[in-house]
Scaffold this motif. Sequence first.
Motif, mmCIF file in Angstrom:
data_model
loop_
_atom_site.group_PDB
_atom_site.id
_atom_site.type_symbol
_atom_site.label_atom_id
_atom_site.label_comp_id
_atom_site.label_asym_id
_atom_site.label_seq_id
_atom_site.Cartn_x
_atom_site.Cartn_y
_atom_site.Cartn_z
ATOM 1 N N PHE A 4 -3.062 8.244 6.871
ATOM 2 C CA PHE A 4 -2.621 8.867 5.619
ATOM 3 C C PHE A 4 -1.987 7.757 4.784
ATOM 4 N N ALA A 5 -2.812 6.794 4.424
ATOM 5 C CA ALA A 5 -2.363 5.559 3.767
ATOM 6 C C ALA A 5 -3.579 4.893 3.142
ATOM 7 N N ASP A 6 -3.335 3.889 2.299
ATOM 8 C CA ASP A 6 -4.456 3.164 1.695
ATOM 9 C C ASP A 6 -5.235 2.369 2.743
ATOM 10 N N TYR A 7 -4.517 1.839 3.734
ATOM 11 C CA TYR A 7 -5.153 1.023 4.774
ATOM 12 C C TYR A 7 -4.652 1.456 6.145
ATOM 13 N N VAL A 8 -5.502 1.246 7.139
ATOM 14 C CA VAL A 8 -5.079 1.474 8.516
ATOM 15 C C VAL A 8 -5.533 0.277 9.358
ATOM 16 N N ARG A 9 -4.664 -0.149 10.265
ATOM 17 C CA ARG A 9 -4.969 -1.271 11.152
ATOM 18 C C ARG A 9 -5.373 -0.694 12.503
ATOM 19 N N MET A 43 0.855 -1.186 0.000
ATOM 20 C CA MET A 43 0.000 0.000 0.000
ATOM 21 C C MET A 43 0.892 1.238 0.000
ATOM 22 N N ARG A 44 0.262 2.371 -0.323
ATOM 23 C CA ARG A 44 0.995 3.625 -0.252
ATOM 24 C C ARG A 44 0.703 4.306 1.080
ATOM 25 N N ALA A 45 1.710 4.965 1.627
ATOM 26 C CA ALA A 45 1.544 5.655 2.908
ATOM 27 C C ALA A 45 2.436 6.885 2.908
ATOM 28 N N VAL A 46 1.944 7.959 3.553
ATOM 29 C CA VAL A 46 2.770 9.155 3.702
ATOM 30 C C VAL A 46 3.515 9.038 5.030
ATOM 31 N N VAL A 47 4.825 8.958 4.965
ATOM 32 C CA VAL A 47 5.650 8.656 6.135
ATOM 33 C C VAL A 47 6.444 9.902 6.527
ATOM 34 N N TYR A 48 6.428 10.177 7.832
ATOM 35 C CA TYR A 48 7.199 11.310 8.338
ATOM 36 C C TYR A 48 8.681 10.934 8.402
ATOM 37 N N GLN A 49 9.502 11.790 7.783
ATOM 38 C CA GLN A 49 10.936 11.480 7.679
ATOM 39 C C GLN A 49 11.766 12.178 8.750
ATOM 40 N N SER A 77 12.744 16.237 10.410
ATOM 41 C CA SER A 77 13.132 17.523 9.806
ATOM 42 C C SER A 77 12.064 18.093 8.873
ATOM 43 N N ARG A 78 10.803 18.035 9.295
ATOM 44 C CA ARG A 78 9.663 18.632 8.591
ATOM 45 C C ARG A 78 9.407 18.022 7.217
ATOM 46 N N LYS A 79 9.902 16.828 6.953
ATOM 47 C CA LYS A 79 9.748 16.223 5.621
ATOM 48 C C LYS A 79 8.807 15.016 5.662
ATOM 49 N N LEU A 80 8.009 14.912 4.586
ATOM 50 C CA LEU A 80 7.141 13.747 4.396
ATOM 51 C C LEU A 80 7.508 13.090 3.088
ATOM 52 N N SER A 81 7.305 11.771 2.986
ATOM 53 C CA SER A 81 7.464 11.163 1.668
ATOM 54 C C SER A 81 6.435 10.063 1.474
ATOM 55 N N LEU A 82 6.031 9.889 0.221
ATOM 56 C CA LEU A 82 5.060 8.856 -0.134
ATOM 57 C C LEU A 82 5.833 7.569 -0.380
ATOM 58 N N GLU A 83 5.512 6.521 0.411
ATOM 59 C CA GLU A 83 6.286 5.277 0.346
ATOM 60 C C GLU A 83 5.375 4.092 0.087
ATOM 61 N N GLU A 84 5.945 3.025 -0.409
ATOM 62 C CA GLU A 84 5.270 1.733 -0.474
ATOM 63 C C GLU A 84 5.536 0.999 0.835
ATOM 64 N N ARG A 85 4.481 0.475 1.432
ATOM 65 C CA ARG A 85 4.618 -0.300 2.663
ATOM 66 C C ARG A 85 3.776 -1.562 2.522
ATOM 67 N N PRO A 86 4.112 -2.639 3.220
ATOM 68 C CA PRO A 86 3.223 -3.799 3.190
ATOM 69 C C PRO A 86 1.874 -3.454 3.827
ATOM 70 N N VAL A 87 0.787 -4.015 3.296
ATOM 71 C CA VAL A 87 -0.519 -3.835 3.941
ATOM 72 C C VAL A 87 -0.444 -4.514 5.305
ATOM 73 N N PRO A 88 -0.800 -3.797 6.404
ATOM 74 C CA PRO A 88 -0.671 -4.429 7.719
ATOM 75 C C PRO A 88 -1.611 -5.624 7.887
#
Length: 341
Positions: free
Chosen positions: A116-121, A1-7, A9-20
Amino acid sequence: MRAVVYQGSRKLSLEERPVPEPGGDEVLVEVSHCGICGSDLHLVLEEMGRPGSIGGHEWSGRIAAVGSRVQGWREGELVVGGPSPSCGECHACLAGRPSLCSGRGEAGMGRSEGAFADYVRVAADELVRVPDGLGPREAALAEPLAVALHAITRSAVVPGARALVTGAGPLGLLLIAALRARGVEAITASEPAPRRRERAGRVGATLLVEPDALVTPRMPFTIVDEPYDVAFECSGNPRAMESALAQLRRTGTLVIVGTGMRRPKLDHNRVLLNELVVTGAYCYDAGGFEDALTLLASRTLPTDALIEPGDVPLAGLEDALHGLAAGELAGKVMVVPKEAP
Ligand SMILES: [Zn+2]
Ligand SMILES: [Zn+2]
């Protein structure tokens, strides 16, 4: 799934993560809408978040998978994320104040797996069912509306009272609309951003002022000409809190709803001489989500003006955070992971 991950230093990035994978007592929800909260701004723009975490707690969605021990929920049901269960036995719980339960985690730190992701557990006992006739977009207002309703409870405001709201961002707007729904008709909104001031009028404020119009009398025993019974500080700006306190009538109540890292000065003489009450509102009443969903389902709230017209995809979250922090966006911004085909 896609998720917006806090990096960090005020930065976010859109990442691929396994569906929980949901555990035995958990469910997996496919996120439909997730509102951006003031706390999401603090987590990113004030660097309060933990790197690697996913923000977003104001979500609605449909159950996609159910853990083996979960009862009473099935796939496809429309739900929102509700409060974590309280112990029912501590001092706060016995006083009917479950949001302050001592068994709960540290306040305001956020979760590591938000929506802020396709899925939330989520734990099944934190789900709240959306009533028939209410769609996912409006239902995603349940959490911040429950916050607004709790602030109203804390203020003990009665119909016919005069209310001041400082800060007409998404939460201030919800508070104004909820005050109207609770029978409070004289509501002043103080807000520096013209777009937000105008929006405050659309959701029910009867007087719109710039913050400088609220004059603080020089002496602490002097009451302004048209004082307020209650004031709700929703901006987190220290000067707004200082000036809101000075607009109260004797025995008036100030409820602090907005958070901020800069601390206001408290005029203790004004509090003492006028027996003012200064209190905070943290999270929700018992049953606050059900009350919020019932109010939303009643279709009496101006949700068109409470929610920003343009929903944003996951990739637009960072820009929206800055737009909100700058006061350019007035209403609640909905992040919609599933982009239109
Ligand atoms: Zn929130
Ligand atoms: Zn408790």
